[in-house]
Design a protein around this motif. Structure first.
Motif, PDB file in Angstrom:
ATOM      1  N   GLY A   7      12.110   2.860  -4.839  1.00  0.00           N
ATOM      2  CA  GLY A   7      13.556   1.518  -4.068  1.00  0.00           C
ATOM      3  C   GLY A   7      12.605   0.459  -3.884  1.00  0.00           C
ATOM      4  O   GLY A   7      13.561   0.070  -3.839  1.00  0.00           O
ATOM      5  N   ASN A   8      11.749   0.590  -5.095  1.00  0.00           N
ATOM      6  CA  ASN A   8      11.445  -0.894  -5.327  1.00  0.00           C
ATOM      7  C   ASN A   8      10.373  -1.140  -6.729  1.00  0.00           C
ATOM      8  O   ASN A   8      10.251  -0.337  -6.966  1.00  0.00           O
ATOM      9  N   PHE A   9      10.800  -2.571  -6.869  1.00  0.00           N
ATOM     10  CA  PHE A   9       9.501  -2.253  -8.298  1.00  0.00           C
ATOM     11  C   PHE A   9       8.066  -2.148  -7.273  1.00  0.00           C
ATOM     12  O   PHE A   9       7.605  -1.990  -6.443  1.00  0.00           O
ATOM     13  N   ALA A  10       6.850  -1.700  -8.337  1.00  0.00           N
ATOM     14  CA  ALA A  10       5.760  -1.397  -8.151  1.00  0.00           C
ATOM     15  C   ALA A  10       5.179  -3.094  -7.523  1.00  0.00           C
ATOM     16  O   ALA A  10       3.875  -2.886  -6.755  1.00  0.00           O
ATOM     17  N   ASP A  48       0.613  -0.895   0.450  1.00  0.00           N
ATOM     18  CA  ASP A  48      -0.121   0.435   0.056  1.00  0.00           C
ATOM     19  C   ASP A  48       0.842   0.965  -0.266  1.00  0.00           C
ATOM     20  O   ASP A  48       0.506   1.850  -0.663  1.00  0.00           O
ATOM     21  N   VAL A  49       2.185   1.431   0.764  1.00  0.00           N
ATOM     22  CA  VAL A  49       2.573   2.708   0.544  1.00  0.00           C
ATOM     23  C   VAL A  49       3.629   2.797  -0.735  1.00  0.00           C
ATOM     24  O   VAL A  49       4.476   3.491  -1.182  1.00  0.00           O
ATOM     25  N   ILE A  50       3.830   1.608  -1.004  1.00  0.00           N
ATOM     26  CA  ILE A  50       4.640   1.231  -1.797  1.00  0.00           C
ATOM     27  C   ILE A  50       4.027   1.686  -3.889  1.00  0.00           C
ATOM     28  O   ILE A  50       4.623   2.939  -3.996  1.00  0.00           O
ATOM     29  N   TRP A  51       2.582   1.741  -3.356  1.00  0.00           N
ATOM     30  CA  TRP A  51       1.579   2.112  -4.394  1.00  0.00           C
ATOM     31  C   TRP A  51       1.153   3.369  -4.211  1.00  0.00           C
ATOM     32  O   TRP A  51       1.373   4.373  -4.947  1.00  0.00           O
ATOM     33  N   GLN A  52       0.774   4.046  -3.099  1.00  0.00           N
ATOM     34  CA  GLN A  52       0.358   5.106  -3.109  1.00  0.00           C
ATOM     35  C   GLN A  52       2.349   6.307  -3.314  1.00  0.00           C
ATOM     36  O   GLN A  52       1.632   7.000  -3.492  1.00  0.00           O
ATOM     37  N   ALA A  82       1.809  -9.005  -8.072  1.00  0.00           N
ATOM     38  CA  ALA A  82       3.212  -8.952  -7.784  1.00  0.00           C
ATOM     39  C   ALA A  82       3.906  -8.482  -8.604  1.00  0.00           C
ATOM     40  O   ALA A  82       4.811  -8.902  -8.718  1.00  0.00           O
ATOM     41  N   GLY A  83       2.881  -8.555  -9.841  1.00  0.00           N
ATOM     42  CA  GLY A  83       3.516  -8.445 -11.379  1.00  0.00           C
ATOM     43  C   GLY A  83       4.195  -9.277 -11.875  1.00  0.00           C
ATOM     44  O   GLY A  83       4.582 -10.065 -11.408  1.00  0.00           O
ATOM     45  N   THR A  84       4.313  -9.153 -13.007  1.00  0.00           N
ATOM     46  CA  THR A  84       4.741 -10.781 -14.095  1.00  0.00           C
ATOM     47  C   THR A  84       5.777 -11.081 -14.669  1.00  0.00           C
ATOM     48  O   THR A  84       6.214 -11.686 -15.187  1.00  0.00           O
ATOM     49  N   ILE A  85       6.937  -9.840 -14.568  1.00  0.00           N
ATOM     50  CA  ILE A  85       8.230  -9.912 -14.760  1.00  0.00           C
ATOM     51  C   ILE A  85       8.422 -10.522 -13.660  1.00  0.00           C
ATOM     52  O   ILE A  85       9.628  -9.592 -13.609  1.00  0.00           O
ATOM     53  N   ARG A  86       8.520 -11.510 -13.997  1.00  0.00           N
ATOM     54  CA  ARG A  86       9.454 -12.805 -13.313  1.00  0.00           C
ATOM     55  C   ARG A  86       9.431 -14.071 -13.680  1.00  0.00           C
ATOM     56  O   ARG A  86       8.465 -14.382 -14.921  1.00  0.00           O
ATOM     57  N   THR A  87      10.722 -14.746 -13.045  1.00  0.00           N
ATOM     58  CA  THR A  87      11.114 -15.814 -14.322  1.00  0.00           C
ATOM     59  C   THR A  87      10.111 -16.719 -14.294  1.00  0.00           C
ATOM     60  O   THR A  87       9.732 -17.652 -14.888  1.00  0.00           O
ATOM     61  N   ASP A  88       9.374 -16.850 -12.987  1.00  0.00           N
ATOM     62  CA  ASP A  88       8.516 -18.119 -12.844  1.00  0.00           C
ATOM     63  C   ASP A  88       6.709 -17.612 -13.892  1.00  0.00           C
ATOM     64  O   ASP A  88       6.060 -18.892 -13.671  1.00  0.00           O
ATOM     65  N   GLN A  89       6.994 -17.180 -14.066  1.00  0.00           N
ATOM     66  CA  GLN A  89       6.200 -16.131 -15.284  1.00  0.00           C
ATOM     67  C   GLN A  89       5.759 -17.277 -16.508  1.00  0.00           C
ATOM     68  O   GLN A  89       4.948 -16.912 -17.071  1.00  0.00           O
ATOM     69  N   ASP A 121       1.055  -4.616 -11.801  1.00  0.00           N
ATOM     70  CA  ASP A 121       1.981  -4.327 -13.355  1.00  0.00           C
ATOM     71  C   ASP A 121       1.799  -3.294 -13.716  1.00  0.00           C
ATOM     72  O   ASP A 121       1.717  -2.155 -14.511  1.00  0.00           O
ATOM     73  N   PHE A 122       0.181  -2.291 -13.677  1.00  0.00           N
ATOM     74  CA  PHE A 122      -0.546  -1.439 -13.585  1.00  0.00           C
ATOM     75  C   PHE A 122      -0.002  -0.437 -13.507  1.00  0.00           C
ATOM     76  O   PHE A 122      -0.063   0.859 -14.095  1.00  0.00           O
ATOM     77  N   ILE A 123       0.225  -0.548 -11.714  1.00  0.00           N
ATOM     78  CA  ILE A 123       1.153   0.841 -12.043  1.00  0.00           C
ATOM     79  C   ILE A 123       2.327   0.574 -12.310  1.00  0.00           C
ATOM     80  O   ILE A 123       3.467   2.221 -12.236  1.00  0.00           O
ATOM     81  N   GLU A 124       3.376  -0.342 -12.138  1.00  0.00           N
ATOM     82  CA  GLU A 124       4.698   0.093 -12.419  1.00  0.00           C
ATOM     83  C   GLU A 124       4.587   0.444 -14.266  1.00  0.00           C
ATOM     84  O   GLU A 124       5.850   1.173 -14.410  1.00  0.00           O
ATOM     85  N   PHE A 125       3.486  -0.559 -15.316  1.00  0.00           N
ATOM     86  CA  PHE A 125       3.831  -0.723 -16.522  1.00  0.00           C
ATOM     87  C   PHE A 125       3.604   1.944 -16.786  1.00  0.00           C
ATOM     88  O   PHE A 125       3.823   2.683 -17.761  1.00  0.00           O
TER      89      PHE A 125
END
Length: 390
Positions: A300-303, A268-272, A361-368, A306-310
């Motif tokens: 300081g980190n990935f989002a 919640d803190v990261i997204w905000q 969690a986001g999808t740009i991850r190896t296990d995806q 995905d929607f916030i990241e991109f």
């Protein structure tokens, strides 16, 4: 062509296994694993390029692949211009993230082509399933022997939960006569991992599957295979109650950290923080974003979304292109309902898993890559059945 497919498939399985083996390694072997991944991507891409003629014929049916490719192209452009600090100096030029994004897309096409060309034989598919499940079980085993004691509880938390949920649609098609039992076993394995996000996805899969239950084959005929599944379920449940229930209960009850005033590991803190940064940017920043994975510099980190990241990285343009991938995915499975409703249910399972992972969690991850296997395989089956249906 079959030999190339086998080599590429072998390289994928080796890469996934090696990546899990070094996930908790601080150094040493990672360059070797990255080299394996690079070789694998070359082999997979080579196979895909040799099947471009098939792709061009089928693109009218599977337009989401076009938009997915367009989004990957957008990422490549942002990665390249990022070396000149465009569109901002917050750019983080990590080639690994770009390669993983390309790899995830390439694997979906690889399994799509391999299924249509019948290069993915029953034996190879069984080998794939065994290796993926073994990797997940190994992660659970490692999580148990390295569990952290927090407030008197041995807390188990491993991403293997996503492995089981992402291979699930493929398993449900492969073993559709036993789909209910496969679903329950995968759920128990996910509960053992303590991964809250994967369990949330499972809840939505269960609700959607329950809604479509009349279209799912009923498997209550008693035979030795059913008894075998029942034994696995009982054993797995008893093991979970004895060894992992307290850990999962602790993780569910501590989803909100009152001391640090954060929810879900601080998402919640990261997204905000990231959304505030995006809203405070100028017009160019809002439309084009801050640049390739700028969230690392900004927050300081990935989002972990995905929607916030991109949105932050690629602006409104990037969010629109990514959303079109998901929208056309749904549109592309519309025609499957008339032909094979069960297959459409499983492809919607894939969509729910993709969407859930994108939000949580986001999808740009190896296990995806494992979800790409399910998507490519099921769409390949759908196209093959379409030829027969017509």
């Amino acid at each position: 062509m079959k030999i190339l497919f086998k080599l590429a498939l072998l390289s994928i399985l080796i890469y996934l296994t090696a990546d899990i083996a070094i996930r908790n390694d601080e150094g040493g072997s990672r360059p070797i694993v990255q080299a394996i991944g690079g070789i694998s991507l070359i082999l997979v891409s080579w196979y895909n390029l040799r099947n471009l003629s098939i792709y061009s014929k089928l693109s009218s049916r599977l337009t989401f692949f076009k938009f997915w490719r367009l989004f990957i192209g957008l990422m490549i452009i942002y990665y390249c211009i990022g070396f000149n600090s465009i569109p901002s100096y917050h750019v983080t030029n990590s080639p690994r993230d770009l390669v993983i994004a390309i790899y995830i897309f390439a694997v979906a096409l690889f399994f799509f082509y391999g299924t249509i060309r019948q290069h993915l034989s029953v034996g190879l598919l069984n080998t794939l399933i065994i290796v993926v499940l073994f990797n997940g079980l190994f992660e659970i085993f490692y999580a148990f022997i390295t569990a952290r004691n927090i407030d008197g509880v041995d807390v188990i938390n491993t991403s293997a939960g996503y492995i089981f949920v992402m291979i699930l649609p493929l398993l449900l098609f492969k073993f559709q006569k036993y789909n209910i039992w496969i679903f329950i076993i995968a759920l128990i394995l996910t509960m053992l991992t303590g991964k809250r996000g994967a369990l949330v996805i499972f809840i939505f899969l269960f609700l959607y599957g329950l809604y479509n239950f009349r279209w799912i084959k009923k498997t209550f005929k008693l035979n030795w295979k059913i008894l075998f599944f029942l034994v696995l379920i009982v054993f797995g449940y008893l093991f979970f109650i004895d060894s992992a229930f307290e850990s999962l209960e602790y993780r569910l009850l501590t989803i909100q950290d009152e001391k640090r005033n954060m929810i879900a590991s601080g998402r919640d803190v990261i997204w905000q923080t990231l959304l505030t940064k995006w809203l405070d940017s100028d017009f160019i920043g809002i439309i084009f974003g801050y640049g390739f994975f700028a969230t690392i510099s900004l927050g300081g980190n990935f989002a972990h979304n995905d929607f916030i990241e991109f949105l932050v990285d690629f602006g409104v343009i990037g969010l629109i292109v990514y959303s079109l991938v998901l929208i056309f995915y749904l549109r592309n499975i519309g025609w499957i309902k008339k032909m094979n409703r069960y297959l459409k249910v499983l492809l919607l399972f894939c969509f729910l898993i993709w969407l859930g992972r994108a939000i949580i969690a986001g999808t740009i991850r190896t296990d995806q890559i494992i979800l790409s296997m399910s998507i490519g395989y099921l769409f390949g089956i759908a196209i093959k059945q379409k030829f027969l249906y017509e």
